[in-house]
Design a protein around this motif. Structure first.
Motif, PDB file in Angstrom:
ATOM      1  N   LYS A  83       0.808  -1.278  -0.013  1.00 15.66           N
ATOM      2  CA  LYS A  83       0.130   0.097   0.049  1.00 15.66           C
ATOM      3  C   LYS A  83       0.950   1.312   0.224  1.00 15.66           C
ATOM      4  O   LYS A  83       0.598   2.288  -0.557  1.00 15.66           O
ATOM      5  N   LEU A  84       1.820   1.253   0.862  1.00 10.02           N
ATOM      6  CA  LEU A  84       2.822   2.392   0.861  1.00 10.02           C
ATOM      7  C   LEU A  84       3.410   2.549  -0.420  1.00 10.02           C
ATOM      8  O   LEU A  84       3.757   3.850  -0.806  1.00 10.02           O
ATOM      9  N   LEU A  85       3.961   1.546  -1.265  1.00  9.78           N
ATOM     10  CA  LEU A  85       4.526   1.800  -2.271  1.00  9.78           C
ATOM     11  C   LEU A  85       3.657   1.957  -3.684  1.00  9.78           C
ATOM     12  O   LEU A  85       3.918   2.603  -4.624  1.00  9.78           O
ATOM     13  N   ASN A  86       2.553   1.109  -3.679  1.00  5.78           N
ATOM     14  CA  ASN A  86       1.664   1.046  -4.877  1.00  5.78           C
ATOM     15  C   ASN A  86       0.447   1.526  -4.667  1.00  5.78           C
ATOM     16  O   ASN A  86      -0.533   1.780  -5.864  1.00  5.78           O
ATOM     17  N   GLU A 143       0.861  11.199  -2.268  1.00  2.96           N
ATOM     18  CA  GLU A 143      -0.065  10.706  -3.750  1.00  2.96           C
ATOM     19  C   GLU A 143       0.779  11.205  -4.680  1.00  2.96           C
ATOM     20  O   GLU A 143       1.273  12.287  -4.688  1.00  2.96           O
ATOM     21  N   ASN A 144       0.699  10.138  -5.702  1.00  2.90           N
ATOM     22  CA  ASN A 144       1.426  10.593  -6.887  1.00  2.90           C
ATOM     23  C   ASN A 144       3.027  10.923  -6.839  1.00  2.90           C
ATOM     24  O   ASN A 144       3.564  11.659  -7.650  1.00  2.90           O
ATOM     25  N   LYS A 145       3.487  10.535  -5.823  1.00  2.42           N
ATOM     26  CA  LYS A 145       5.201  10.582  -5.458  1.00  2.42           C
ATOM     27  C   LYS A 145       5.800   9.327  -5.621  1.00  2.42           C
ATOM     28  O   LYS A 145       5.244   8.268  -5.573  1.00  2.42           O
ATOM     29  N   LYS A 146       7.072   9.332  -5.813  1.00  4.68           N
ATOM     30  CA  LYS A 146       7.799   8.107  -6.045  1.00  4.68           C
ATOM     31  C   LYS A 146       8.402   7.752  -4.594  1.00  4.68           C
ATOM     32  O   LYS A 146       9.180   8.527  -4.141  1.00  4.68           O
ATOM     33  N   GLY A 147       8.369   6.418  -4.501  1.00  6.21           N
ATOM     34  CA  GLY A 147       8.753   5.872  -3.235  1.00  6.21           C
ATOM     35  C   GLY A 147       9.724   4.958  -3.376  1.00  6.21           C
ATOM     36  O   GLY A 147       9.770   4.281  -4.671  1.00  6.21           O
ATOM     37  N   ALA A 148      10.439   4.478  -2.561  1.00  8.47           N
ATOM     38  CA  ALA A 148      11.366   3.480  -2.443  1.00  8.47           C
ATOM     39  C   ALA A 148      11.462   2.672  -1.439  1.00  8.47           C
ATOM     40  O   ALA A 148      11.245   3.045  -0.204  1.00  8.47           O
ATOM     41  N   LEU A 149      11.954   1.465  -1.259  1.00  5.13           N
ATOM     42  CA  LEU A 149      12.168   0.545  -0.113  1.00  5.13           C
ATOM     43  C   LEU A 149      13.502   0.241   0.092  1.00  5.13           C
ATOM     44  O   LEU A 149      14.222  -0.595  -0.581  1.00  5.13           O
ATOM     45  N   ASP A 163      20.643  13.506   7.320  1.00  4.63           N
ATOM     46  CA  ASP A 163      20.942  14.542   6.062  1.00  4.63           C
ATOM     47  C   ASP A 163      19.680  14.490   4.904  1.00  4.63           C
ATOM     48  O   ASP A 163      19.223  15.320   4.446  1.00  4.63           O
ATOM     49  N   LEU A 164      19.421  12.844   4.696  1.00  7.12           N
ATOM     50  CA  LEU A 164      18.184  12.504   3.744  1.00  7.12           C
ATOM     51  C   LEU A 164      16.993  13.085   4.479  1.00  7.12           C
ATOM     52  O   LEU A 164      15.989  13.535   3.615  1.00  7.12           O
ATOM     53  N   SER A 165      16.509  13.434   5.545  1.00  4.03           N
ATOM     54  CA  SER A 165      15.400  13.650   5.924  1.00  4.03           C
ATOM     55  C   SER A 165      14.983  15.233   5.772  1.00  4.03           C
ATOM     56  O   SER A 165      14.042  15.644   5.803  1.00  4.03           O
ATOM     57  N   GLN A 166      16.143  16.023   5.321  1.00  5.09           N
ATOM     58  CA  GLN A 166      15.854  17.455   5.046  1.00  5.09           C
ATOM     59  C   GLN A 166      15.187  17.450   3.749  1.00  5.09           C
ATOM     60  O   GLN A 166      14.561  18.641   3.608  1.00  5.09           O
ATOM     61  N   THR A 167      15.487  16.705   2.961  1.00  2.16           N
ATOM     62  CA  THR A 167      14.971  16.614   1.553  1.00  2.16           C
ATOM     63  C   THR A 167      13.828  15.715   1.132  1.00  2.16           C
ATOM     64  O   THR A 167      13.348  15.686   0.288  1.00  2.16           O
ATOM     65  N   THR A 168      13.903  14.538   1.878  1.00  5.24           N
ATOM     66  CA  THR A 168      13.161  13.240   1.522  1.00  5.24           C
ATOM     67  C   THR A 168      12.133  12.764   2.717  1.00  5.24           C
ATOM     68  O   THR A 168      12.774  12.699   3.910  1.00  5.24           O
ATOM     69  N   SER A 169      10.779  12.681   2.478  1.00  2.29           N
ATOM     70  CA  SER A 169       9.985  12.017   3.452  1.00  2.29           C
ATOM     71  C   SER A 169      10.321  10.676   3.844  1.00  2.29           C
ATOM     72  O   SER A 169      10.792   9.961   3.102  1.00  2.29           O
ATOM     73  N   LEU A 170      10.296  10.463   5.085  1.00  2.00           N
ATOM     74  CA  LEU A 170      10.728   8.921   5.724  1.00  2.00           C
ATOM     75  C   LEU A 170       9.579   8.384   6.526  1.00  2.00           C
ATOM     76  O   LEU A 170       8.889   9.002   6.983  1.00  2.00           O
ATOM     77  N   ILE A 171       9.619   7.047   5.978  1.00  2.00           N
ATOM     78  CA  ILE A 171       8.607   6.042   6.840  1.00  2.00           C
ATOM     79  C   ILE A 171       9.663   4.989   7.477  1.00  2.00           C
ATOM     80  O   ILE A 171       9.864   4.243   6.600  1.00  2.00           O
ATOM     81  N   GLN A 172       9.713   5.137   8.683  1.00  2.00           N
ATOM     82  CA  GLN A 172      10.525   4.080   9.415  1.00  2.00           C
ATOM     83  C   GLN A 172       9.334   3.085   9.996  1.00  2.00           C
ATOM     84  O   GLN A 172       8.469   3.468  10.607  1.00  2.00           O
ATOM     85  N   ILE A 173       9.713   1.825   9.505  1.00  2.00           N
ATOM     86  CA  ILE A 173       8.982   0.593  10.091  1.00  2.00           C
ATOM     87  C   ILE A 173       9.857  -0.097  10.827  1.00  2.00           C
ATOM     88  O   ILE A 173      11.169  -0.333  10.310  1.00  2.00           O
ATOM     89  N   GLU A 213      18.607   6.894  -7.260  1.00  2.00           N
ATOM     90  CA  GLU A 213      17.233   6.916  -7.949  1.00  2.00           C
ATOM     91  C   GLU A 213      16.419   7.968  -7.663  1.00  2.00           C
ATOM     92  O   GLU A 213      15.335   8.423  -8.365  1.00  2.00           O
ATOM     93  N   LYS A 214      16.806   9.027  -6.570  1.00  2.00           N
ATOM     94  CA  LYS A 214      16.357  10.166  -6.025  1.00  2.00           C
ATOM     95  C   LYS A 214      14.645  10.001  -5.835  1.00  2.00           C
ATOM     96  O   LYS A 214      13.693  10.642  -6.570  1.00  2.00           O
ATOM     97  N   PRO A 215      14.478   8.906  -5.027  1.00  2.00           N
ATOM     98  CA  PRO A 215      12.792   8.717  -4.719  1.00  2.00           C
ATOM     99  C   PRO A 215      12.243  10.110  -3.675  1.00  2.00           C
ATOM    100  O   PRO A 215      13.196  10.940  -3.085  1.00  2.00           O
ATOM    101  N   ASP A 216      10.785  10.264  -3.747  1.00  2.00           N
ATOM    102  CA  ASP A 216      10.370  11.515  -3.146  1.00  2.00           C
ATOM    103  C   ASP A 216      10.162  11.095  -1.532  1.00  2.00           C
ATOM    104  O   ASP A 216      10.157  12.040  -0.803  1.00  2.00           O
ATOM    105  N   TYR A 217      10.022   9.814  -1.391  1.00  2.00           N
ATOM    106  CA  TYR A 217       9.996   9.189  -0.086  1.00  2.00           C
ATOM    107  C   TYR A 217      10.583   7.975  -0.075  1.00  2.00           C
ATOM    108  O   TYR A 217      10.707   7.146  -0.846  1.00  2.00           O
TER     109      TYR A 217
END
Length: 412
Positions: A20-23, A34-40, A116-126, A88-92
């Motif tokens: 759900k978080l990726l797709n 919404e409509n942003k590029k995620g990576a795992l 450092d990444l958290s300044q430019t990219t949203s993070l979801i920590q599991i 790959e420059k993901p949005d989150y």
């Protein structure tokens, strides 16, 4: 930037959550993605790339490295995956238990990169361990029974000593066969040095493992723990020409890999992932007697009885016909420990047995390992980057990196 933490329990799979978080459709609370590029970023992703390298001889993550993913330490694998994801420059970015398998130094280094990444990219920590929570995250949710539940507080989850005692109240089952090996020393490594492509890994390392020893093997990422273990298990050609005696026989004097492996029980998180078919718990344990991935022969009544005794010890006897892949991750790890121990091997190597477990499940695995050490003559080597509360090894072997390769320090 918005950041979130999702606390998980091993009893609830996260596959559907990740999907759900990726797709999509995104769970409530994540509409800003919404409509942003995620990576795992996860251990499963590393395993996927390792399979790609092994099956198709395609180096993607390691295209700029001389080593393959398979030959890297778990911490080094995380570093190359993280670098690839950033390219790959993901949005989150979804961080699935990102600090597992990292030593304190590597953990601090990785934490700086994430900050450092958290300044430019949203993070979801599991995360499964509450101590791993990233300091910049203030939005919390629980993933329970396939549902996301938002909370304003960090959950407190740990097993109790009474639960542990109830779970492992029976004696260890006895082996079906007596071991013919009578010597006291199992493994003797003398002044061993190893290098890969002129990169020194081990320098004059000596180590002796005797019957009934309980060792903890420590060392920074890349210090050579995996290399040292591969010399013992017979999986590394670097052992040839070295002064290594395995179960009374000098390495390279005519022994086969299978002569070595039949005396060793060995578990890793990656081995757990190898059992992807429909294996009942009873068959899983019996397969440990014949060292196979799956059971392809008809088990004897003695073998079935022994498997049931182990399931009773783990308080899983009523699940003997349940499929292994239907268990929680914590239950799977207990089964893997029992499977490795069912033949009462001379040596039991537990490589990161608590990786990716939640607080409660990790505590139970540690309690089981202590019981194996106290009630058997099997020598145990416990490997972990995390200092596990309650673990009671008799001795500690620490690999300390130097410019000439890691040296060994014995702590008692």
């Amino acid at each position: 930037m918005l950041h979130w933490a999702i606390f998980t329990e091993n009893s609830t799979p996260i596959t559907s959550l990740l999907d759900k978080l990726l797709n999509g459709p995104l769970p409530e609370g994540f509409k800003s993605l919404e409509n942003k590029k995620g990576a795992l970023f996860s251990t499963a992703e590393i395993q996927k790339w390792m399979d790609e390298e092994r099956r198709h001889d395609r180096k993607i993550l390691t295209r700029n490295h001389t080593q393959s993913l398979q030959s890297m330490s778990s911490g080094e694998r995380k570093k190359v995956l993280f670098a690839y994801i950033l390219s790959e420059k993901p949005d989150y970015l979804i961080l699935d238990n990102p600090f597992e398998n990292l030593d304190p130094s590597a953990r601090a280094e990785f934490l700086n990169k994430i900050n450092d990444l958290s300044q430019t990219t949203s993070l979801i920590q599991i995360l499964s361990r509450t101590d791993d929570l990233l300091p910049e995250i203030k939005r919390y949710a629980l993933w329970q029974k396939q549902e996301l539940q938002w909370t304003s507080e960090i959950p407190s989850r740990s097993g109790t000593s009474s639960e542990e005692n109830e779970l492992f109240q029976y004696d260890l089952p006895e082996s079906l066969e007596s071991n013919s090996y009578q010597q006291e020393n199992l493994v003797e490594v003398k002044n061993v040095s190893v290098a890969f492509h002129d990169k020194p890994v081990l320098k004059n390392v000596s180590w002796k493992i005797s019957r009934g020893d309980f060792w903890e093997l420590r060392g920074a990422n890349g210090s050579g723990k995996t290399t040292l273990l591969s010399l013992i298990t017979g999986d590394s050609p670097k052992a040839y020409g070295q002064d290594i005696i395995l179960f009374g026989q000098k390495k390279g004097s005519g022994e086969s890999v299978w002569d070595i492996k039949k005396r060793i029980g060995y578990i890793t998180p990656a081995l757990t992932d190898s059992f992807r078919g429909y294996h009942s718990l009873e068959n899983m344990l019996i397969s440990g007697l014949v060292d196979s991935i799956g059971l392809y022969t008809r088990p004897t009544e003695q073998q079935k009885s022994l498997a049931r005794d182990w399931l009773r010890l783990l308080n899983l006897e009523n699940l003997k016909d349940t499929y292994f892949h239907d268990l929680s991750k914590g239950q799977q790890r207990l089964i893997m420990c029992a499977r490795a121990m069912i033949k009462q091997p001379l040596l039991l190597i537990l490589d990161e047995p608590t990786a990716d477990l939640d607080d409660k499940a990790a505590k139970l695995v540690v309690h089981l390992v202590n019981k194996l050490g106290n009630e058997s003559n099997t020598a145990i080597v416990f490997v972990s980057h995390r200092s596990e509360p309650g673990l009671r090894p008799e001795s500690i072997m620490e690999l300390i990196p130097t410019n000439q390769g890691s040296i060994a320090k014995i702590l008692s």
